[in-house]
Motif scaffolding. Structure first.
Motif, PDB file in Angstrom:
ATOM      1  N   UNK A  70       0.804  -1.214   0.000  1.00  0.00           N
ATOM      2  CA  UNK A  70       0.000   0.000   0.000  1.00  0.00           C
ATOM      3  C   UNK A  70       0.838   1.265   0.000  1.00  0.00           C
ATOM      4  N   UNK A  71       0.136   2.387  -0.098  1.00  0.00           N
ATOM      5  CA  UNK A  71       0.812   3.682  -0.115  1.00  0.00           C
ATOM      6  C   UNK A  71       0.455   4.499   1.118  1.00  0.00           C
ATOM      7  N   UNK A  72      -0.104   3.835   2.120  1.00  0.00           N
ATOM      8  CA  UNK A  72      -0.424   4.536   3.355  1.00  0.00           C
ATOM      9  C   UNK A  72       0.836   4.677   4.208  1.00  0.00           C
ATOM     10  N   UNK A  73       0.675   5.155   5.423  1.00  0.00           N
ATOM     11  CA  UNK A  73       1.821   5.388   6.305  1.00  0.00           C
ATOM     12  C   UNK A  73       2.599   4.107   6.575  1.00  0.00           C
ATOM     13  N   UNK A  74       1.889   3.012   6.767  1.00  0.00           N
ATOM     14  CA  UNK A  74       2.544   1.737   7.052  1.00  0.00           C
ATOM     15  C   UNK A  74       3.345   1.269   5.832  1.00  0.00           C
ATOM     16  N   UNK A  75       2.773   1.397   4.641  1.00  0.00           N
ATOM     17  CA  UNK A  75       3.486   1.028   3.415  1.00  0.00           C
ATOM     18  C   UNK A  75       4.718   1.888   3.208  1.00  0.00           C
ATOM     19  N   UNK A  76       4.584   3.198   3.479  1.00  0.00           N
ATOM     20  CA  UNK A  76       5.741   4.098   3.340  1.00  0.00           C
ATOM     21  C   UNK A  76       6.805   3.780   4.385  1.00  0.00           C
TER      22      UNK A  76
END
Length: 168
Positions: A70-76
């Motif tokens: 994903x591109x959310x905070x966790x993915x980043x």
């Protein structure tokens, strides 16, 4: 005149209220459990995976990476972690190459050299030092830097005052 008791109606109303409260409580419990489960899957588990990866990296496994989802905070956060690991691998490779170069220079030098680490422990003795001192590298390492010669004070004075001119 009508003489009817409303007790049965009131009892039915009370029962309906209790059932409604029970259903509401059950719905609230299901909502809380579902929310907790989803938070665990979406937030807690990925953070635990990154924490595990950090422990692996700090334990010396510089090849371990985390899945980037994903591109959310966790993915980043996972992507940043993997970038850090890649940079650590590059830096570690550079250090190893420089270490190997320095070790080659020390090992092939004709002057006696003894290398210590930050704690003062002997970590490298070149062949010229072995020949000069007449001791094996293992004995020099075991004795420690300050005891490479019989007079410990001599080594301490050399470090404090410099090497005496008659020894140059």
């Amino acid at each position: 005149r009508l003489d009817t008791s409303l007790a049965a109606v009131e009892r039915d109303i009370l029962k309906s209220r209790q059932e409604a409260l029970a259903i509401l409580a059950l719905a609230l419990l299901v909502t809380v459990l579902a929310t907790g489960y989803m938070l665990g899957r979406i937030v807690v588990r990925p953070i635990e995976k990154v924490t595990y990866a950090m422990a692996r990296i700090s334990g010396g496994d510089h090849e371990y990476k985390v899945a980037e989802r994903g591109s959310d905070e966790i993915g980043r956060m996972g992507a940043s972690f993997n970038t850090m690991v890649t940079e650590l691998q590059r830096t570690d490779g550079n250090f190893r190459r420089e270490h190997d170069k320095l070790t080659t220079v020390i090992e092939t030098a004709t002057e006696g050299m003894i290398v210590t680490d930050a704690t003062g422990s002997v970590v490298l003795v070149n062949p010229a030092a072995v020949e000069l001192l007449g001791k094996s590298a293992e004995k020099i390492v075991a004795a420690g830097f300050f005891d490479i010669v019989e007079d410990r004070g001599f080594i301490e004075d050399c470090l404090r005052l410099g090497i005496p001119r008659d020894l140059d």
